[in-house]
Design a protein around this motif. Structure first.
Motif, PDB file in Angstrom:
ATOM      1  N   ILE A 104      55.548  35.478  46.540  1.00  0.00           N
ATOM      2  CA  ILE A 104      55.265  34.164  47.118  1.00  0.00           C
ATOM      3  C   ILE A 104      53.945  34.182  47.873  1.00  0.00           C
ATOM      4  CG2 ILE A 104      56.070  32.440  48.770  1.00  0.00           C
ATOM      5  CD1 ILE A 104      58.923  33.196  48.048  1.00  0.00           C
ATOM      6  N   ASP A 105      53.667  35.282  48.540  1.00  0.00           N
ATOM      7  CA  ASP A 105      52.401  35.452  49.239  1.00  0.00           C
ATOM      8  C   ASP A 105      51.238  35.259  48.263  1.00  0.00           C
ATOM      9  OD1 ASP A 105      50.466  36.134  51.067  1.00  0.00           O
ATOM     10  OD2 ASP A 105      51.011  38.244  51.195  1.00  0.00           O
ATOM     11  N   LEU A 106      51.312  35.924  47.110  1.00  0.00           N
ATOM     12  CA  LEU A 106      50.272  35.797  46.091  1.00  0.00           C
ATOM     13  C   LEU A 106      50.244  34.379  45.513  1.00  0.00           C
ATOM     14  CD1 LEU A 106      50.889  39.151  44.202  1.00  0.00           C
ATOM     15  CD2 LEU A 106      48.883  38.590  45.568  1.00  0.00           C
ATOM     16  N   GLU A 107      51.405  33.875  45.221  1.00  0.00           N
ATOM     17  CA  GLU A 107      51.561  32.549  44.617  1.00  0.00           C
ATOM     18  C   GLU A 107      50.929  31.466  45.494  1.00  0.00           C
ATOM     19  OE1 GLU A 107      55.609  31.765  42.804  1.00  0.00           O
ATOM     20  OE2 GLU A 107      55.704  30.584  44.645  1.00  0.00           O
ATOM     21  N   SER A 108      51.138  31.570  46.789  1.00  0.00           N
ATOM     22  CA  SER A 108      50.654  30.554  47.720  1.00  0.00           C
ATOM     23  C   SER A 108      49.145  30.589  47.882  1.00  0.00           C
ATOM     24  CB  SER A 108      51.328  30.731  49.082  1.00  0.00           C
ATOM     25  OG  SER A 108      52.717  30.522  48.976  1.00  0.00           O
ATOM     26  N   ALA A 109      48.537  31.735  47.568  1.00  0.00           N
ATOM     27  CA  ALA A 109      47.082  31.860  47.689  1.00  0.00           C
ATOM     28  C   ALA A 109      46.382  31.763  46.339  1.00  0.00           C
ATOM     29  CB  ALA A 109      46.737  33.198  48.345  1.00  0.00           C
ATOM     30  N   ALA A 110      47.153  31.602  45.268  1.00  0.00           N
ATOM     31  CA  ALA A 110      46.581  31.650  43.925  1.00  0.00           C
ATOM     32  C   ALA A 110      45.795  30.388  43.583  1.00  0.00           C
ATOM     33  CB  ALA A 110      47.686  31.863  42.898  1.00  0.00           C
ATOM     34  N   ARG A 111      44.764  30.572  42.783  1.00  0.00           N
ATOM     35  CA  ARG A 111      44.033  29.439  42.206  1.00  0.00           C
ATOM     36  C   ARG A 111      44.582  29.116  40.834  1.00  0.00           C
ATOM     37  NH1 ARG A 111      39.155  29.529  39.218  1.00  0.00           N
ATOM     38  NH2 ARG A 111      38.842  31.707  39.782  1.00  0.00           N
ATOM     39  N   VAL A 112      44.926  30.175  40.067  1.00  0.00           N
ATOM     40  CA  VAL A 112      45.466  30.008  38.713  1.00  0.00           C
ATOM     41  C   VAL A 112      46.596  31.007  38.517  1.00  0.00           C
ATOM     42  CG1 VAL A 112      44.972  30.104  36.234  1.00  0.00           C
ATOM     43  CG2 VAL A 112      43.191  29.342  37.814  1.00  0.00           C
ATOM     44  N   ILE A 113      47.686  30.561  37.895  1.00  0.00           N
ATOM     45  CA  ILE A 113      48.743  31.474  37.452  1.00  0.00           C
ATOM     46  C   ILE A 113      49.037  31.164  35.992  1.00  0.00           C
ATOM     47  CG2 ILE A 113      51.162  32.174  37.668  1.00  0.00           C
ATOM     48  CD1 ILE A 113      51.045  31.586  40.608  1.00  0.00           C
ATOM     49  N   ARG A 114      49.016  32.204  35.181  1.00  0.00           N
ATOM     50  CA  ARG A 114      49.460  32.086  33.794  1.00  0.00           C
ATOM     51  C   ARG A 114      50.762  32.857  33.659  1.00  0.00           C
ATOM     52  NH1 ARG A 114      44.860  32.948  29.383  1.00  0.00           N
ATOM     53  NH2 ARG A 114      46.624  32.242  28.130  1.00  0.00           N
ATOM     54  N   THR A 115      51.725  32.270  32.977  1.00  0.00           N
ATOM     55  CA  THR A 115      53.031  32.910  32.881  1.00  0.00           C
ATOM     56  C   THR A 115      53.599  32.793  31.477  1.00  0.00           C
ATOM     57  OG1 THR A 115      55.209  33.070  33.957  1.00  0.00           O
ATOM     58  CG2 THR A 115      54.380  30.865  33.527  1.00  0.00           C
ATOM     59  N   TYR A 116      54.402  33.771  31.124  1.00  0.00           N
ATOM     60  CA  TYR A 116      55.145  33.738  29.862  1.00  0.00           C
ATOM     61  C   TYR A 116      56.621  33.801  30.205  1.00  0.00           C
ATOM     62  CZ  TYR A 116      57.356  35.312  25.558  1.00  0.00           C
ATOM     63  OH  TYR A 116      58.189  35.431  24.479  1.00  0.00           O
ATOM     64  N   VAL A 229      50.093  36.439  35.331  1.00  0.00           N
ATOM     65  CA  VAL A 229      48.761  36.898  35.721  1.00  0.00           C
ATOM     66  C   VAL A 229      48.265  35.915  36.766  1.00  0.00           C
ATOM     67  CG1 VAL A 229      46.389  37.307  35.019  1.00  0.00           C
ATOM     68  CG2 VAL A 229      48.258  38.012  33.519  1.00  0.00           C
ATOM     69  N   ILE A 230      47.928  36.435  37.933  1.00  0.00           N
ATOM     70  CA  ILE A 230      47.584  35.595  39.083  1.00  0.00           C
ATOM     71  C   ILE A 230      46.112  35.795  39.440  1.00  0.00           C
ATOM     72  CG2 ILE A 230      48.059  35.127  41.517  1.00  0.00           C
ATOM     73  CD1 ILE A 230      50.895  36.104  41.064  1.00  0.00           C
ATOM     74  N   HIS A 234      39.405  33.811  45.559  1.00  0.00           N
ATOM     75  CA  HIS A 234      38.378  34.580  46.260  1.00  0.00           C
ATOM     76  C   HIS A 234      37.753  35.530  45.245  1.00  0.00           C
ATOM     77  CE1 HIS A 234      36.295  37.115  49.117  1.00  0.00           C
ATOM     78  NE2 HIS A 234      36.575  36.247  50.068  1.00  0.00           N
ATOM     79  N   HIS A 235      36.433  35.439  45.075  1.00  0.00           N
ATOM     80  CA  HIS A 235      35.783  36.173  43.980  1.00  0.00           C
ATOM     81  C   HIS A 235      35.797  37.686  44.180  1.00  0.00           C
ATOM     82  CE1 HIS A 235      32.529  35.987  46.925  1.00  0.00           C
ATOM     83  NE2 HIS A 235      31.909  36.937  46.259  1.00  0.00           N
ATOM     84  N   LEU A 236      36.039  38.160  45.391  1.00  0.00           N
ATOM     85  CA  LEU A 236      36.073  39.603  45.625  1.00  0.00           C
ATOM     86  C   LEU A 236      37.482  40.188  45.555  1.00  0.00           C
ATOM     87  CD1 LEU A 236      33.493  39.983  48.546  1.00  0.00           C
ATOM     88  CD2 LEU A 236      33.148  40.463  46.113  1.00  0.00           C
ATOM     89  N   VAL A 237      38.485  39.336  45.333  1.00  0.00           N
ATOM     90  CA  VAL A 237      39.874  39.800  45.298  1.00  0.00           C
ATOM     91  C   VAL A 237      40.340  39.888  43.851  1.00  0.00           C
ATOM     92  CG1 VAL A 237      42.223  39.345  46.057  1.00  0.00           C
ATOM     93  CG2 VAL A 237      40.311  38.791  47.557  1.00  0.00           C
ATOM     94  N   ALA A 238      40.874  41.035  43.473  1.00  0.00           N
ATOM     95  CA  ALA A 238      41.227  41.293  42.075  1.00  0.00           C
ATOM     96  C   ALA A 238      42.403  40.438  41.605  1.00  0.00           C
ATOM     97  CB  ALA A 238      41.575  42.774  41.910  1.00  0.00           C
ATOM     98  N   ASP A 239      42.409  40.150  40.289  1.00  0.00           N
ATOM     99  CA  ASP A 239      43.559  39.496  39.679  1.00  0.00           C
ATOM    100  C   ASP A 239      44.771  40.418  39.766  1.00  0.00           C
ATOM    101  OD1 ASP A 239      41.822  37.486  39.008  1.00  0.00           O
ATOM    102  OD2 ASP A 239      41.729  37.977  36.878  1.00  0.00           O
ATOM    103  N   ARG A 240      45.954  39.804  39.783  1.00  0.00           N
ATOM    104  CA  ARG A 240      47.209  40.564  39.836  1.00  0.00           C
ATOM    105  C   ARG A 240      48.044  40.315  38.587  1.00  0.00           C
ATOM    106  NH1 ARG A 240      44.490  41.370  44.713  1.00  0.00           N
ATOM    107  NH2 ARG A 240      45.787  42.502  46.178  1.00  0.00           N
ATOM    108  N   LEU A 241      48.751  41.345  38.153  1.00  0.00           N
ATOM    109  CA  LEU A 241      49.756  41.228  37.108  1.00  0.00           C
ATOM    110  C   LEU A 241      51.114  41.461  37.745  1.00  0.00           C
ATOM    111  CD1 LEU A 241      50.851  41.182  34.152  1.00  0.00           C
ATOM    112  CD2 LEU A 241      50.379  43.652  34.081  1.00  0.00           C
ATOM    113  N   VAL A 242      52.048  40.520  37.529  1.00  0.00           N
ATOM    114  CA  VAL A 242      53.408  40.644  38.064  1.00  0.00           C
ATOM    115  C   VAL A 242      54.368  40.729  36.894  1.00  0.00           C
ATOM    116  CG1 VAL A 242      55.191  39.597  39.503  1.00  0.00           C
ATOM    117  CG2 VAL A 242      52.781  39.269  40.077  1.00  0.00           C
TER     118      VAL A 242
END
Length: 292
Positions: A104-116, A229-230, A234-242
């Motif tokens: 949820i922490d990531l989700e709330s700060a996300a700009r884009v989330i792609r999900t399957y 994929v989240i 922020h351009h310096l923060v890496a994408d995340r895979l959940v």
């Protein structure tokens, strides 16, 4: 009243990953920074891995050392201030396991989330009835009040994602079988499908839903299951895979670039194979013969 905090918030991660990226861009080693600030090297490591937050005066000194301008410095300081405030989801501490708090922490700060979604509708798209039916399946021993509380959390996540000043872009590929799977009463599934159709009919929506036909050939994502994929704002923060599993301990969050890229490419393939983004959800024929 105080609530338990669930690890580093995204704001603290932004501070940490910004510090590491700026140090590396400045060509400085962690040892050199530690010597300049007269701190232990492990302290620099802990700052850069969100283990502990630096004091604001120390953060200013670090950013000055790395050549940051005043506007960048103020933005990072704002994230540091936010990291010290309990986030909205901490109010749900009674029903919030630690692994979900991080998501949820990531989700709330996300700009884009792609999900399957090969099994069930993603939680950010669930109606309250659909969510409650699934929660009763997962937690058959819980009382109605606890289930209702968990549903409240899901709906709060949806509001936090889609009703904020810069709403989340959410792109889901859902297997058609998900829409046929009986979850609760037929009325529950009907309401859920109508909800998805309403989303797709809203041209201004920042939500994309593609339904993979049952007769589609195999695709890479079908082999590996639910994944997100989240991309963070922020351009310096890496994408995340959940990725998730049956037990919380099997849920993983990684910033490994190769893993994120592999899943992103697989999601691209799935999206290409599915009907176009603006294609309507097809009529869904249930096993009892009813068409929704």
């Amino acid at each position: 009243m105080s609530h338990r905090r669930y690890g580093a918030t995204m704001s603290l991660r932004v501070v940490a990953e910004t510090l590491q990226a700026m140090r590396e861009a400045a060509g400085l080693t962690a040892d050199a920074v530690a010597e300049t600030l007269d701190v232990a090297r492990t302290t620099v490591y802990r700052w850069e891995h969100a283990k502990v937050a630096p004091k604001s005066v120390t953060l200013r000194a670090l950013l000055h050392l790395y050549g940051a301008g005043e506007s960048d410095t103020e933005r990072v300081l704002a994230h540091l201030a936010a990291a010290h405030r309990p986030a909205w989801w901490h109010a749900f501490h009674d029903v919030l396991p630690e692994h979900l708090a991080e998501v949820i922490d990531l989700e709330s700060a996300a700009r884009v989330i792609r999900t399957y979604a090969p099994g069930v509708i993603p939680e950010l798209l669930q109606t309250s009835g659909y969510a409650a039916a699934l929660l009763r399946l997962r937690n058959p021993w819980e009382k109605d009040a606890a289930i209702e509380r968990r549903v409240e959390l899901i709906l709060a996540r949806q509001r936090a994602a889609f009703e904020r000043p810069a709403p989340l872009w959410f792109w889901a590929v859902i297997e058609e079988s998900v829409l046929r799977r009986p979850v609760g009463r037929t009325e529950v599934l009907r309401e859920q499908i109508q909800h998805l159709r309403a989303i797709k009919a809203t041209r201004s929506s920042r939500i994309t839903v593609q339904v993979m036909p049952g007769e589609a050939p195999p695709h890479l994502m079908a082999e590996y299951g639910t994944a997100d994929v989240i991309r963070l704002d922020h351009h310096l923060v890496a994408d995340r895979l959940v990725t998730r599993g049956l037990h919380p301990e099997t849920a993983t969050i990684t910033t490994n670039r190769d893993a994120v890229r592999a899943y992103m490419l697989a999601m691209d393939q799935s999206a290409t194979m599915a009907p176009r983004r603006n294609a309507p959800i097809p009529p869904i024929r249930l096993t009892n013969g009813e068409t929704l």
